[in-house]
Design a protein around this motif. Structure first.
Motif, PDB file in Angstrom:
ATOM      1  N   ALA A 325     -13.224 -94.482 -67.359  1.00  0.00           N
ATOM      2  CA  ALA A 325     -12.763 -94.585 -68.689  1.00  0.00           C
ATOM      3  C   ALA A 325     -12.935 -93.204 -69.190  1.00  0.00           C
ATOM      4  O   ALA A 325     -13.667 -92.124 -68.818  1.00  0.00           O
ATOM      5  CB  ALA A 325     -13.555 -95.645 -69.636  1.00  0.00           C
ATOM      6  N   THR A 329     -15.704 -89.730 -79.419  1.00  0.00           N
ATOM      7  CA  THR A 329     -16.372 -90.367 -80.555  1.00  0.00           C
ATOM      8  C   THR A 329     -15.389 -90.712 -81.457  1.00  0.00           C
ATOM      9  O   THR A 329     -15.281 -91.589 -82.215  1.00  0.00           O
ATOM     10  CB  THR A 329     -17.384 -89.230 -81.106  1.00  0.00           C
ATOM     11  OG1 THR A 329     -18.277 -88.933 -80.249  1.00  0.00           O
ATOM     12  CG2 THR A 329     -18.049 -89.750 -82.354  1.00  0.00           C
ATOM     13  N   GLN A 359      -8.230 -90.949 -65.351  1.00  0.00           N
ATOM     14  CA  GLN A 359      -8.919 -91.386 -66.460  1.00  0.00           C
ATOM     15  C   GLN A 359      -8.264 -92.732 -66.848  1.00  0.00           C
ATOM     16  O   GLN A 359      -8.807 -93.408 -67.760  1.00  0.00           O
ATOM     17  CB  GLN A 359      -9.071 -90.440 -67.488  1.00  0.00           C
ATOM     18  CG  GLN A 359     -10.066 -89.719 -67.183  1.00  0.00           C
ATOM     19  CD  GLN A 359     -10.065 -88.215 -66.240  1.00  0.00           C
ATOM     20  OE1 GLN A 359      -8.827 -88.038 -65.604  1.00  0.00           O
ATOM     21  NE2 GLN A 359     -11.086 -87.370 -65.900  1.00  0.00           N
ATOM     22  N   ASP A 418      -8.421 -82.147 -75.473  1.00  0.00           N
ATOM     23  CA  ASP A 418      -8.419 -82.298 -74.045  1.00  0.00           C
ATOM     24  C   ASP A 418      -6.928 -81.758 -73.166  1.00  0.00           C
ATOM     25  O   ASP A 418      -5.949 -82.142 -74.014  1.00  0.00           O
ATOM     26  CB  ASP A 418      -8.725 -83.999 -73.387  1.00  0.00           C
ATOM     27  CG  ASP A 418     -10.151 -84.027 -73.504  1.00  0.00           C
ATOM     28  OD1 ASP A 418     -10.963 -83.241 -73.608  1.00  0.00           O
ATOM     29  OD2 ASP A 418     -10.514 -85.229 -74.029  1.00  0.00           O
ATOM     30  N   ARG A 433     -10.898 -79.265 -70.964  1.00  0.00           N
ATOM     31  CA  ARG A 433     -10.812 -79.326 -72.329  1.00  0.00           C
ATOM     32  C   ARG A 433      -9.836 -78.198 -72.711  1.00  0.00           C
ATOM     33  O   ARG A 433      -9.725 -77.064 -71.666  1.00  0.00           O
ATOM     34  CB  ARG A 433     -12.142 -78.725 -72.975  1.00  0.00           C
ATOM     35  CG  ARG A 433     -13.278 -79.862 -72.963  1.00  0.00           C
ATOM     36  CD  ARG A 433     -13.037 -81.092 -73.826  1.00  0.00           C
ATOM     37  NE  ARG A 433     -13.232 -80.416 -75.332  1.00  0.00           N
ATOM     38  CZ  ARG A 433     -12.759 -81.538 -76.008  1.00  0.00           C
ATOM     39  NH1 ARG A 433     -12.197 -82.580 -75.748  1.00  0.00           N
ATOM     40  NH2 ARG A 433     -12.785 -81.221 -77.425  1.00  0.00           N
TER      41      ARG A 433
HETATM   42  P1  AMP Z   1     -17.808 -87.410 -76.785  1.00  0.00           P
HETATM   43  O1  AMP Z   1     -17.320 -87.542 -78.231  1.00  0.00           O
HETATM   44  O2  AMP Z   1     -19.254 -86.548 -77.059  1.00  0.00           O
HETATM   45  O3  AMP Z   1     -17.702 -88.431 -76.183  1.00  0.00           O
HETATM   46  O4  AMP Z   1     -16.918 -86.270 -76.095  1.00  0.00           O
HETATM   47  C1  AMP Z   1     -15.638 -86.827 -75.688  1.00  0.00           C
HETATM   48  C2  AMP Z   1     -14.921 -85.722 -74.485  1.00  0.00           C
HETATM   49  O5  AMP Z   1     -15.741 -86.019 -73.255  1.00  0.00           O
HETATM   50  C3  AMP Z   1     -13.605 -86.040 -74.509  1.00  0.00           C
HETATM   51  O6  AMP Z   1     -12.982 -85.379 -75.253  1.00  0.00           O
HETATM   52  C4  AMP Z   1     -13.307 -85.400 -72.823  1.00  0.00           C
HETATM   53  O7  AMP Z   1     -13.197 -83.932 -72.833  1.00  0.00           O
HETATM   54  C5  AMP Z   1     -14.815 -85.797 -72.208  1.00  0.00           C
HETATM   55  N1  AMP Z   1     -14.679 -86.835 -71.504  1.00  0.00           N
HETATM   56  C6  AMP Z   1     -14.799 -88.130 -71.955  1.00  0.00           C
HETATM   57  N2  AMP Z   1     -14.401 -89.139 -70.863  1.00  0.00           N
HETATM   58  C7  AMP Z   1     -13.953 -88.301 -69.806  1.00  0.00           C
HETATM   59  C8  AMP Z   1     -13.724 -88.520 -68.390  1.00  0.00           C
HETATM   60  N3  AMP Z   1     -13.609 -89.685 -67.930  1.00  0.00           N
HETATM   61  N4  AMP Z   1     -13.189 -87.609 -67.781  1.00  0.00           N
HETATM   62  C9  AMP Z   1     -13.287 -86.221 -68.180  1.00  0.00           C
HETATM   63  N5  AMP Z   1     -13.670 -85.988 -69.353  1.00  0.00           N
HETATM   64  C10 AMP Z   1     -14.149 -87.238 -70.099  1.00  0.00           C
END
Ligand code: AMP
Length: 547
Positions: A325, A329, A359, A418, A433
């Motif tokens: 997944a 946030t 993803q 992203d 990112r």
């Molecule tokens: P957070 O808000 O701390 O959960 O961070 C969100 C960020 O985590 C997203 O914008 C992505 O850059 C990264 N992220 C979340 N899930 C994934 C995934 N399955 N694969 C790669 N990056 C992810």
């Protein structure tokens, strides 16, 4: 003109009401900070949450007040969310892994009035207490026997507060668009920004999260949310589990492989959700002790990209189905999940892994597009990669107090920061990112893809790829590797391993071995710190290009 159906407010507390009436006997099991395993039912939790609402009102809290939690996943943290929202308050989760200055900033910015804290974090609060501007009281989530000596002012004991209430309380009714919860982004650059969920957004997210093609949890499931409630709303599971009537197994503070295995087995957990780092520790524990996971059926993994080796191990060696997944946030947090579409169940194992490593696709209520730097939509061909933009009713519209200004494009899409591809079947794959993408000769190289392949090498524990300045190409990739303990892998081995698995021009120009890769408070690789660490690094190819 309106239609004629009942206009029942989508308030999260009604989820717990549903659990009380229909799943009152179902258990919530928690490993506590005090060391013991605690058991209660949804009926107990409902009563205790109501008592907490009463106690909060007596402490002077009411509608719209922001009340923070600094806590592990336990039954008390679960009750706190419902007790807070039950008075029309807003639960605000604090990430204890943040630096003290960041915590102080967040607590003051959100104007937290009361803070619930686990025993573990009392010293953290003591250290910053003098700088907290609006906090009127602290509730320590323990019983009288475990209350610590503390320099904190206006301190209350959680269990004593509950014991003093009757529980004769009706949730305060609020508009479904009223604030319900708050969580700050981890803020790798600049100050963290607040995201404020509404009751409605949390309820809609619950319906989507529980749907079969998303996490699909059922009343027969025993679920373990390893993902902390203090990070990204625990992926909605504190609402999803009581909505489904699943048993909840809270790991508390212990997320090492042995502790997780113990609870998975003893509590017959069928579904769990966590970031790759947690699963890595579990898999190492299983392999070292030759253990199996007979009851575990499904795991959802996200937060960072799932390495293919991890997927394959779960699926092939342990018979556990993985759903990869993606979320953040700002999205409550689920944005996409790699569930099969028709025909994919019968594909070969390798083809299935090719799909699951992505993803995934957005569920209904999440719209997605990728755009170029000018905001033009790019084709969904699985090749073009661009800025990932999302729109929907549980996606942030603006940050708390308007920080960051206007964050939506002209069509109401939020820029996730992203970079991704979208394929013709709707599957999204994160390549980076936006600020980590490596720009080489005008083209983009995906650092995540190289990292994922590199960790597939048996001697590699973790890897990171960053762009290093290059006189000819602007930037070229540097592969940074943490070896497995005792392993003896060389630069040449790593490059040979990557050969044929990535395009030639994506090949890292150099490989360095380090003892440790820095991580953010939410467990993601800290690329900014790595880039600073390697700011003066010269690639061997740079010298020849400069000659
Ligand atoms: P957070 O808000 O701390 O959960 O961070 C969100 C960020 O985590 C997203 O914008 C992505 O850059 C990264 N992220 C979340 N899930 C994934 C995934 N399955 N694969 C790669 N990056 C992810």
């Amino acid at each position: 003109m309106f239609g004629q159906m009942q206009d029942v407010s989508l308030q999260v507390n009604r989820i717990l009401d549903h659990a009380l009436v229909n799943h009152g006997e179902r258990e919530i099991v928690s490993r506590l900070v005090e060391g013991n395993i605690h058991r209660e039912t949804y009926a107990d939790a409902h009563l205790r949450a109501r008592k907490l609402s009463q106690a909060l009102q007596k402490l002077g809290c009411g509608e719209g007040d922001v009340i923070a939690t600094l806590a592990w996943n336990t039954h008390r943290h679960f009750e706190a969310w419902y007790g807070i929202t039950g008075i029309g308050g807003v639960y605000h989760t604090l990430n204890p892994r943040l630096f003290p200055e960041q915590l102080t900033y967040i607590i003051n910015h959100a104007e937290d009035k009361v803070i619930f804290t686990d025993l573990t974090f009392v010293p953290v609060l003591e250290a910053i207490a003098k700088d907290l501007l609006n906090v009127k009281g602290v509730i320590i989530m323990t019983d009288a026997a475990h209350m610590p000596d503390t320099s904190l002012q206006n301190v209350h004991c959680y269990e004593d507060l509950l014991d003093a209430q009757s529980g004769d309380f009706n949730w305060v009714e609020v508009d479904e668009r009223a604030p319900c919860g708050m969580c700050y982004t981890s803020g790798t650059t600049g100050n963290p920004k607040g995201v404020c969920y509404t009751h409605r957004s949390n309820v809609l997210h619950t319906l989507v999260g529980n749907s079969a093609d998303v996490m699909g949890i059922r009343s027969v499931d025993s679920i373990m949310p390893v993902v902390p409630m203090f990070h990204a709303n625990a992926w909605g599971l504190a609402f999803g589990a009581p909505a489904a009537g699943s048993k909840i197994v809270n790991p508390g503070p212990n997320m090492d492989g042995e502790s997780i295995y113990e609870l998975l087995t003893q509590e017959e957990v069928t579904f769990s959700a966590a970031v790759p780092t947690v699963w890595l520790m579990l898999l190492q524990h299983l392999e070292a002790n030759n253990l199996k996971l007979p009851k575990l059926e499904n795991v959802t993994i996200g937060g960072s990209a799932v390495p293919r080796v991890m997927l394959e191990k779960f699926e092939r060696d342990y018979g556990v189905a993985v759903k990869h997944a993606w979320g953040m946030t700002e999205l409550s947090p689920l944005g996409s999940i790699a569930s099969f579409k028709a025909g994919m169940e019968t594909m070969s194992f390798d083809e299935q892994m090719d799909i699951k490593v992505k993803q995934g696709r957005p569920p209904y209520l999440v719209e997605m597009k990728i755009t170029d730097d000018e905001g033009n939509e790019l084709p969904r061909d699985g090749e073009a990669f661009g800025h990932l933009m999302v729109r929907g009713p549980f996606i942030v519209g603006e940050y708390v107090k308007g920080d960051g200004g206007e964050i939506l494009d002209k069509d109401g899409f939020f820029d996730t920061g992203d970079v991704a591809t979208l394929d013709p079947l709707g599957f999204m794959q994160i390549t980076d990112r936006a600020k980590d993408v490596i720009k080489s000769g005008g083209e983009w190289i995906s650092s995540i893809e190289i990292e994922n392949i590199a960790v597939g090498h048996e001697d590699v524990q973790e890897s990171a790829v960053i762009g290093i300045e290059h006189p000819k190409w602007d930037e070229r990739p540097l592969l940074i590797v943490v070896k497995n303990p005792g392993a003896d892998v060389t630069k040449e081995d790593m490059l040979a391993y990557l050969e044929g698995k990535i395009a030639k021009w994506w090949m890292p120009d150099d490989v360095v071995f380090v003892d440790e890769i820095p991580h953010t408070a939410t467990g993601k690789i800290q690329k900014l710190t790595l880039r600073q660490q390697f700011a003066d690094y010269t690639l061997p190819t740079a010298e020849s290009a400069a000659e």
